[in-house]
Design a protein around this motif. Structure first.
Motif, PDB file in Angstrom:
ATOM      1  N   ALA A  65      33.985  44.993  66.543  1.00  0.00           N
ATOM      2  CA  ALA A  65      34.541  43.267  67.349  1.00  0.00           C
ATOM      3  C   ALA A  65      35.065  42.952  66.837  1.00  0.00           C
ATOM      4  CB  ALA A  65      33.041  43.006  67.410  1.00  0.00           C
ATOM      5  N   SER A  66      35.481  42.400  65.078  1.00  0.00           N
ATOM      6  CA  SER A  66      35.841  41.604  65.008  1.00  0.00           C
ATOM      7  C   SER A  66      37.663  42.584  64.767  1.00  0.00           C
ATOM      8  CB  SER A  66      35.474  41.588  63.621  1.00  0.00           C
ATOM      9  OG  SER A  66      35.288  42.447  62.959  1.00  0.00           O
ATOM     10  N   ALA A  92      39.064  43.704  67.449  1.00  0.00           N
ATOM     11  CA  ALA A  92      39.552  43.272  68.354  1.00  0.00           C
ATOM     12  C   ALA A  92      40.122  41.615  68.292  1.00  0.00           C
ATOM     13  CB  ALA A  92      38.801  43.442  69.016  1.00  0.00           C
ATOM     14  N   PHE A  93      39.127  41.261  67.695  1.00  0.00           N
ATOM     15  CA  PHE A  93      40.133  39.643  67.132  1.00  0.00           C
ATOM     16  C   PHE A  93      40.725  39.962  66.712  1.00  0.00           C
ATOM     17  CE2 PHE A  93      39.522  35.070  64.725  1.00  0.00           C
ATOM     18  CZ  PHE A  93      39.239  34.454  66.570  1.00  0.00           C
ATOM     19  N   GLY A 123      34.436  45.282  61.065  1.00  0.00           N
ATOM     20  CA  GLY A 123      33.938  46.034  62.626  1.00  0.00           C
ATOM     21  C   GLY A 123      34.801  46.150  64.305  1.00  0.00           C
ATOM     22  N   ILE A 126      33.735  50.980  73.948  1.00  0.00           N
ATOM     23  CA  ILE A 126      33.904  50.221  72.819  1.00  0.00           C
ATOM     24  C   ILE A 126      32.970  48.746  72.127  1.00  0.00           C
ATOM     25  CG2 ILE A 126      35.864  48.379  71.354  1.00  0.00           C
ATOM     26  CD1 ILE A 126      38.334  50.559  72.097  1.00  0.00           C
ATOM     27  N   ALA A 138      30.071  48.386  69.700  1.00  0.00           N
ATOM     28  CA  ALA A 138      30.708  47.083  68.769  1.00  0.00           C
ATOM     29  C   ALA A 138      28.912  46.194  68.732  1.00  0.00           C
ATOM     30  CB  ALA A 138      31.444  46.049  69.058  1.00  0.00           C
ATOM     31  N   GLU A 191      27.260  48.732  65.928  1.00  0.00           N
ATOM     32  CA  GLU A 191      27.619  48.177  65.062  1.00  0.00           C
ATOM     33  C   GLU A 191      26.815  46.879  64.052  1.00  0.00           C
ATOM     34  OE1 GLU A 191      31.952  48.923  62.982  1.00  0.00           O
ATOM     35  OE2 GLU A 191      31.095  46.780  64.003  1.00  0.00           O
ATOM     36  N   GLN A 192      26.923  45.797  65.196  1.00  0.00           N
ATOM     37  CA  GLN A 192      26.380  44.570  64.640  1.00  0.00           C
ATOM     38  C   GLN A 192      24.493  44.583  65.045  1.00  0.00           C
ATOM     39  OE1 GLN A 192      28.893  40.988  64.351  1.00  0.00           O
ATOM     40  NE2 GLN A 192      29.798  42.977  63.673  1.00  0.00           N
ATOM     41  N   ILE A 214      30.580  38.940  70.968  1.00  0.00           N
ATOM     42  CA  ILE A 214      30.871  40.051  70.596  1.00  0.00           C
ATOM     43  C   ILE A 214      31.956  40.123  71.513  1.00  0.00           C
ATOM     44  CG2 ILE A 214      30.569  42.856  70.630  1.00  0.00           C
ATOM     45  CD1 ILE A 214      27.905  41.988  68.745  1.00  0.00           C
ATOM     46  N   SER A 218      33.533  38.338  74.054  1.00  0.00           N
ATOM     47  CA  SER A 218      34.472  37.053  73.638  1.00  0.00           C
ATOM     48  C   SER A 218      35.334  37.425  72.753  1.00  0.00           C
ATOM     49  CB  SER A 218      34.239  35.580  72.879  1.00  0.00           C
ATOM     50  OG  SER A 218      35.125  35.263  72.700  1.00  0.00           O
ATOM     51  N   ASP A 219      34.843  38.133  71.348  1.00  0.00           N
ATOM     52  CA  ASP A 219      36.041  39.228  70.355  1.00  0.00           C
ATOM     53  C   ASP A 219      37.271  40.457  71.161  1.00  0.00           C
ATOM     54  OD1 ASP A 219      35.784  37.740  68.292  1.00  0.00           O
ATOM     55  OD2 ASP A 219      34.277  39.382  67.024  1.00  0.00           O
ATOM     56  N   LEU A 220      36.363  40.950  71.995  1.00  0.00           N
ATOM     57  CA  LEU A 220      36.526  42.776  72.536  1.00  0.00           C
ATOM     58  C   LEU A 220      37.475  42.376  73.211  1.00  0.00           C
ATOM     59  CD1 LEU A 220      33.411  45.041  72.379  1.00  0.00           C
ATOM     60  CD2 LEU A 220      35.973  44.861  71.256  1.00  0.00           C
ATOM     61  N   VAL A 269      38.626  38.792  74.672  1.00  0.00           N
ATOM     62  CA  VAL A 269      40.144  37.676  74.171  1.00  0.00           C
ATOM     63  C   VAL A 269      39.947  36.967  75.718  1.00  0.00           C
ATOM     64  CG1 VAL A 269      42.264  37.333  73.699  1.00  0.00           C
ATOM     65  CG2 VAL A 269      40.478  39.649  72.959  1.00  0.00           C
TER      66      VAL A 269
END
Lengths: 632, 83
Positions: free
Chosen positions: A43-44, A46-47, A41, B43, B47, B50-51, B12, B14-16, B18
């Motif tokens: 978010a993932s 970007a990770f 997805g 974005i 996200a 979506e989540q 989320i 944290s992922d985006l 970084v």
């Protein structure tokens, strides 16, 4: 997509970060792949991309630069594409054009587009922007105005493609135009003389024709993509109006995957062979327990799922993808089912290699790659058993393991979806490939009955034909530079446009070689690209398909290069050997043909041959025909 | 009031952006997180959609000025069935 609980989600991410910080880059890559399978997805993505950026020095990634010209916001889809690419070992840099500036960017010679390096370009425009009259106000138009509008839009697309091709060699992927979800005149649209659907369709038909007229121009069926996922679900009108983002969040991954289906063949990240399991993959049930009357493979439920799977595999075979079997079974049971079961679409003759035994699958896959003479990273593997898939992933990370859903009715779709089976052109050789492998088996059997190699070569009665580049051979020649890994002295990858450009440049020669023998026609299997520099003829590219390695065809081609170079007044032949992980079969080529080591550089070795002193003879057992002709 | 969405929003983000999750608080916003620009905000919204399997309205998006506000908007939404 599965949504992890926060705890599971954090654990996997922490583990990946720990593996990266402790230098376990391959293990980190494997866990990132697992994460991406679980949740692909926004978010993932970007990770995954941020972690691959930390790993890029340690992993052998192929750098690739993509430019996206667009009439709408594509930025949220870009991290998804980069994450997918990273997991296919492609380090993708994406540059997005200015919002709605695609026409100026293409038409202006001074545009950044032509002054920055890019490997491929996507032109992503939508019906709503380039044909607002056809899209929004169709019922205001007379039939004449509709026709004028379709011509205007089709001509604009053709003009952009032509202008781009005149200024750039890069492959161009053009989105076609989407249909509306609700035609303006309602159900009547399907039969009316003045139809909105037909008008948009005619623009797309024209785009299809224009693309076929240009080298390296490919159409992405954006309308088909949206239809596949559902038009009403695809759109997000509110985001379009507020952020110029027309695609719903959950659909972005599908756009990214569609782009990947072009990137995989463009970067050579493709599978040359598909290795399949049998029980519950090629047929329903277990042959060793259910017997030939118990297994399911027919046109009814549930056997239809497996027939659909076999149909998908047959379609892949027609694209030139070899099929092979790797199954834990008694070979006699399995072969009997394959040979006599009335529902099978695939028979033993469709498989280029078979490993039906009780050995470890990873070992069998290695054997299959070696029998087919392709790299392990050219294999895709499909098996209904998640444990087998996992053990192959662990033992052979370079194999593409196809993930299968729980429902067998969806299996065929999983195969058809995979980007590693995509091809951007199909040569005659592709469609014949299985036949070549069957002929090859006959040759290998014959070879064993001869005492000496020379006797075997004479028995083969090889005929080779060397010809300059022609329009008909261009696609295959570019394909060989993209795909040949083993007998390839410099491993330089070229697009069709780059090959054509070289052939047209003064001092360059592009020659290909076709080979046939008493067992059959190998087709076009080798090529050499050379460039005269003063009195030296430099070999830029010299490669042979693995099918003809060890048949002295390379000597025949080299003898031709030497003879022609001498005739043009050259005094020396020179060439580099640039070692890769895979091209060891070509390592001693220059030394074996009397070349002298001239220099040792960081990337490889340079060899020369004095054409005034020595001669390179064509082997007496190969009849060499030389075609001259116009290079066009 | 405790937020049920907060932890997931933070993960989320944290992922985006970084940024380690523990460094993100309910007051974190585009002013405190440098990577959180207008493109990243879009974005981020996608996200979240979506989540959480929701579609956020322009009015809701307007309220989403920091992590705490985002969690409040999502807490006020019943989870939709997957599309």
């Amino acid at each position: 997509m599965t949504t992890h609980s926060n705890a599971v989600r954090a654990t996997l991410r922490d583990e990946i970060d720990f593996l990266i910080s402790s230098g376990a880059s391959q293990a980190a890559r494997a866990r990132l792949a697992e994460l991406w399978r679980e949740e692909n997805g926004v978010a993932s993505a970007a990770f995954v991309t941020s972690r691959f950026e930390r790993l890029r020095e340690q992993l052998a990634l192929r750098p690739y630069r993509l430019t996206i010209l667009r009439s709408f916001t594509v930025e949220p889809a870009v991290p998804l594409l980069r994450a997918t690419a990273f997991l296919s070992a492609i380090d993708l840099a994406v540059r997005v054009g200015d919002f709605n500036a695609y026409a100026q960017e293409i038409l202006d010679d001074g545009s950044w587009l032509y002054h920055s390096e890019t490997d491929a370009v996507v032109l992503a425009v939508r019906t709503a922007e380039i044909a607002p009259d056809l899209w929004q106000s169709f019922t205001d138009l007379s039939p004449q105005e509709v026709e004028a509008a379709t011509h205007r839009v089709a001509d604009s697309l053709a003009q952009w493609i032509r202008a781009f091709r005149q200024r750039s060699q890069a492959p161009l992927i053009v989105h076609n135009l989407e249909q509306t979800s609700q035609p303006a005149i309602g159900v009547l649209d399907a039969q009316a003389a003045n139809s909105q659907t037909a008008a948009i369709q005619s623009v797309n038909e024209n785009l299809r024709r224009v693309a076929a007229e240009h080298r390296g121009v490919y159409v992405l069926d954006y309308d088909g993509l949206i239809a596949r996922h559902g038009r009403l679900r695809w759109r997000d009108e509110q985001k379009w109006l507020t952020a110029r983002m027309p695609i719903a969040a959950g659909q972005l991954v599908h756009l990214s995957n569609e782009w990947m289906r072009f990137l995989a063949p463009l970067t050579g990240k493709i599978a040359k062979a598909l290795v399949v399991d049998l029980d519950n993959t090629l047929w329903g049930g277990v042959i060793g327990e259910d017997g030939i009357t118990g297994i399911k493979c027919d046109s009814e439920y549930p056997g239809a799922a497996y027939q659909a799977m076999q149909r998908a595999m047959l379609d892949l075979a027609k694209r030139g993808i070899l099929l092979a079997i790797c199954s834990k079974n008694n070979p006699d049971d399995a072969l009997e089912a394959l040979t006599t079961h009335p529902g099978m679409l695939l028979r033993p003759k469709h498989f280029a290699a078979m490993r039906i035994n009780w050995l470890d699958k990873a070992q069998n896959l290695r054997d299959i790659a070696s029998e087919l003479n392709i790299g392990i990273d050219s294999l895709a593997f499909v098996d209904d058993n998640p444990v087998e898939r996992e053990s192959v992933r662990a033992a052979l990370p370079e194999v593409t393991v196809i993930e299968l859903p729980d429902d067998p009715m969806e299996y065929a779709n999983s195969l058809r979806d995979s980007p590693v089976f995509e091809r951007l052109s199909l040569s005659a050789e592709d469609q014949q490939r299985t036949t070549y492998y069957v002929e090859q088996r006959e040759r290998n059997d014959a070879e064993r009955s001869f005492q000496s190699k020379e006797d075997f070569y004479r028995f083969l009665q090889q005929e080779a034909e060397v010809a300059p580049l022609s329009r008909a051979s261009l696609g295959r020649i570019a394909q060989l530079t993209q795909k040949t890994n083993q007998f390839n002295l410099t491993t330089r990858r070229y697009t069709e446009q780059q090959i054509a450009e070289r052939a047209e440049t003064r001092g360059w020669q592009v020659n290909s070689i076709r080979v046939r023998d008493r067992f059959g026609d190998y087709g076009l299997v080798g090529l050499a690209i050379t460039r005269d520099d003063g009195d030296t003829c430099e070999i830029d590219t010299f490669l042979l398909s693995c099918r003809v390695i060890g048949r002295t065809v390379e000597t025949a081609l080299l003898s031709h290069l030497a003879e022609r170079a001498k005739a043009r007044g050259c005094r020396r032949l020179s060439g580099w050997f640039l070692p890769t992980k895979k091209n060891a079969p070509a390592r001693d080529f220059y030394a074996q043909h009397g070349f002298t080591l001239e220099a040792e550089g960081q990337d490889g070795t340079e060899w020369t041959f004095d054409l005034q002193e020595g001669e390179i003879a064509c082997p007496e057992w190969i009849r060499l025909n030389v075609l001259t002709g116009v290079q066009n | 009031m405790t937020s049920t969405a907060f932890e997931q929003v933070r993960a989320i983000a944290s992922d985006l952006f970084v940024v380690p999750a523990q460094e993100i608080t309910s007051n974190s916003s585009p002013e405190t997180i440098p990577a959180w620009d207008s493109t990243q905000h879009l974005i981020f919204v996608m996200a979240l959609e979506e989540q959480f399997q929701v579609r956020l309205s322009p009015e809701e998006i307007e309220q989403m000025t920091n992590i705490g506000a985002i969690a409040r908007v999502l807490d006020s939404r019943p989870k939709n069935a997957p599309e």
